[in-house]
Write a protein that holds these residues in place. Structure first.
Motif, PDB file in Angstrom:
ATOM      1  N   HIS A   1      -9.567   3.044  -5.203  1.00 24.45           N
ATOM      2  CA  HIS A   1     -10.184   1.647  -5.167  1.00 24.45           C
ATOM      3  C   HIS A   1     -10.873   1.476  -3.681  1.00 24.45           C
ATOM      4  N   GLY A   2     -12.025   1.265  -3.679  1.00 28.38           N
ATOM      5  CA  GLY A   2     -12.683   0.952  -2.339  1.00 28.38           C
ATOM      6  C   GLY A   2     -12.019  -0.244  -1.431  1.00 28.38           C
ATOM      7  N   GLY A   3     -11.162  -1.134  -2.124  1.00 26.26           N
ATOM      8  CA  GLY A   3     -10.399  -2.197  -1.547  1.00 26.26           C
ATOM      9  C   GLY A   3      -9.641  -1.762  -1.014  1.00 26.26           C
ATOM     10  N   ALA A   4      -8.388  -0.608  -1.775  1.00 27.27           N
ATOM     11  CA  ALA A   4      -7.339  -0.046  -0.984  1.00 27.27           C
ATOM     12  C   ALA A   4      -7.834   0.887  -0.093  1.00 27.27           C
TER      13      ALA A   4
ATOM     14  N   LEU B   1       0.779  -1.054   0.099  1.00 25.16           N
ATOM     15  CA  LEU B   1      -0.053   0.163   0.010  1.00 25.16           C
ATOM     16  C   LEU B   1       0.935   1.292   0.166  1.00 25.16           C
TER      17      LEU B   1
ATOM     18  N   THR C   1     -11.069  -6.129  -1.095  1.00 28.68           N
ATOM     19  CA  THR C   1     -10.777  -5.711  -2.382  1.00 28.68           C
ATOM     20  C   THR C   1     -11.496  -6.880  -3.576  1.00 28.68           C
TER      21      THR C   1
ATOM     22  N   ASP D   1      -0.246   5.721  -8.331  1.00 30.76           N
ATOM     23  CA  ASP D   1      -1.440   5.477  -9.534  1.00 30.76           C
ATOM     24  C   ASP D   1      -2.013   3.997  -9.140  1.00 30.76           C
ATOM     25  N   LYS D   2      -1.147   2.895  -8.478  1.00 27.03           N
ATOM     26  CA  LYS D   2      -1.739   1.697  -8.439  1.00 27.03           C
ATOM     27  C   LYS D   2      -2.871   1.467  -7.510  1.00 27.03           C
ATOM     28  N   LEU D   3      -3.109   2.795  -6.792  1.00 28.58           N
ATOM     29  CA  LEU D   3      -4.461   2.657  -5.946  1.00 28.58           C
ATOM     30  C   LEU D   3      -5.696   2.963  -6.279  1.00 28.58           C
ATOM     31  N   ILE D   4      -5.741   3.359  -7.862  1.00 32.76           N
ATOM     32  CA  ILE D   4      -6.741   3.621  -8.222  1.00 32.76           C
ATOM     33  C   ILE D   4      -7.746   2.491  -8.919  1.00 32.76           C
ATOM     34  N   GLY D   5      -8.844   2.756  -8.783  1.00 31.15           N
ATOM     35  CA  GLY D   5      -9.967   1.773  -8.952  1.00 31.15           C
ATOM     36  C   GLY D   5     -10.736   1.991 -10.160  1.00 31.15           C
ATOM     37  N   ASN D   6     -10.755   3.611 -10.565  1.00 32.98           N
ATOM     38  CA  ASN D   6     -11.522   3.986 -11.628  1.00 32.98           C
ATOM     39  C   ASN D   6     -10.769   4.754 -12.398  1.00 32.98           C
ATOM     40  N   PHE D   7     -10.100   4.422 -13.538  1.00 35.34           N
ATOM     41  CA  PHE D   7      -9.328   5.298 -14.300  1.00 35.34           C
ATOM     42  C   PHE D   7     -10.121   6.472 -14.978  1.00 35.34           C
ATOM     43  N   THR D   8     -11.328   6.407 -15.319  1.00 34.32           N
ATOM     44  CA  THR D   8     -11.996   7.489 -16.151  1.00 34.32           C
ATOM     45  C   THR D   8     -12.337   8.650 -15.136  1.00 34.32           C
ATOM     46  N   ILE D   9     -12.352   8.126 -13.826  1.00 33.81           N
ATOM     47  CA  ILE D   9     -12.970   9.356 -12.827  1.00 33.81           C
ATOM     48  C   ILE D   9     -11.715   9.426 -11.608  1.00 33.81           C
TER      49      ILE D   9
ATOM     50  N   ASP E   1     -15.384  -6.571  -2.803  1.00 31.54           N
ATOM     51  CA  ASP E   1     -15.905  -5.462  -3.156  1.00 31.54           C
ATOM     52  C   ASP E   1     -16.074  -5.430  -4.792  1.00 31.54           C
TER      53      ASP E   1
ATOM     54  N   TRP F   1      -5.683  -0.859  -8.930  1.00 30.29           N
ATOM     55  CA  TRP F   1      -5.407  -1.672  -7.770  1.00 30.29           C
ATOM     56  C   TRP F   1      -5.674  -3.371  -7.809  1.00 30.29           C
TER      57      TRP F   1
END
Lengths: 145, 160
Positions: A55-58, A24, B70, A43-51, B73, B28
């Motif tokens: 990420h909720g998981g992160a 993390l 993760t 960058d690797k913590l992102i869940g949705n690139f477009t917005i 979810d 992620w």
């Protein structure tokens, strides 16, 4: 050895050895029994690139680690607690910025603890996510189930 | 078959064709390395391979619960996408995870999610994580997802 280390130092040396904490990129700013966890943006913590949202998981992983770290800090157990359950409320979109979190141990029992944690970015009163969880204290010599 | 059902079926077919793509576009998910393995109407399966960089319990060499958060979810959100009659982007409102037993070290974790109820603005989900079957579950999850206004399909990894 642990006799000479403060609880905060013990926590720091523990966190350094935990792979998921390193993955993390999370760190903890500890002052006595007070702690703020920091998740520097990557960058690797992102869940949705477009917005460009975290990420909720992160976010959930970060909050769960923050709760466990705070619990370790205020208790006297030798090993970190085990999670019984967690509920994470996602309150706002996590933007592509650093995320901070603080946790509070609501009840510290002999076997179990109840902990809440909150994560925010630019403003403390605009939380991104909140966690409530129950944890099983890991007391050495006692059977786990 | 009416038109809206047909479009859901089409979307499920697209999700099946792009199972790798659905996690590849999520940084992620790429970091944790989980994969989508099966898509049915309202249900999605995936696998989180054991990975040393996700270990949370150093002594037992067990993956941290966060990797399960993760996995479940993300699969739950995809189960919503495989359940909504019209295409909508969903966002997690809340997710509760109960840990039944520790995962075994070195073993892959299978995730399974279903969207079991949908209202105009909220989708409700259940999910499970296990090694072999739901009879011996590692964790269960219950979630609620906000159904947003229409967005570009690319945000879910499905090409236009």
């Amino acid at each position: 050895m642990s006799e000479t280390l403060t609880r905060g130092q013990q926590l720091e040396s523990f966190l350094e050895r935990v792979p998921i904490v390193q993955t993390l990129g999370m760190r903890c700013d500890i002052k006595g029994d007070d702690m703020t966890a920091v998740l520097p943006f990557q960058d690797k913590l992102i869940g949705n690139f477009t917005i460009k949202a975290l990420h909720g998981g992160a976010i959930g992983t970060f909050l769960e680690m923050t709760a466990m770290a705070q619990l370790f800090l205020v208790s006297d157990v030798e090993r970190p607690a085990r999670t019984i359950n967690i509920t994470v409320d996602y309150l706002r979109q996590g933007r592509a910025e650093d995320l901070f979190a603080r946790a509070r141990v609501i009840k510290l029992g002999r076997r179990m603890a109840s902990v809440t944690a909150e994560a925010w970015q630019s403003a403390r009163d605009k939380p991104v996510a909140a966690l409530h969880g129950h944890f099983l204290l890991n007391r050495s010599g006692e059977p786990q189930s | 078959m009416d038109e809206s059902i047909a479009s859901l079926d089409k979307r499920i077919e697209l999700m099946r064709q792009h199972m790798d793509g659905m996690t590849q576009i999520v940084p992620w998910a790429r970091e944790t390395g989980f994969k989508v393995t099966r898509v049915e109407r309202g249900q999605v399966w995936g696998v989180q391979p054991f990975a040393e960089h996700l270990v949370g319990d150093v002594d037992a060499q067990v993956i941290h619960g966060g990797a399960i958060t993760t996995l479940l979810d993300n699969l739950s959100g995809m189960a919503c996408a495989a359940s909504l009659e019209e295409f909508r982007f969903v966002a997690t409102l809340d997710l509760r995870i109960d840990y039944m037993r520790p995962a075994d070290s070195g073993r892959d974790i299978i995730g399974e999610a279903e969207c079991y109820h949908v209202t105009k603005s909220v989708a409700f989900t259940r999910a499970w994580a296990y090694h072999e079957s739901r009879d011996k579950v590692i964790a269960t999850a219950q979630g609620a997802f906000a159904i947003n206004k229409p967005r570009p399909k690319a945000s879910l990894g499905v090409p236009e």
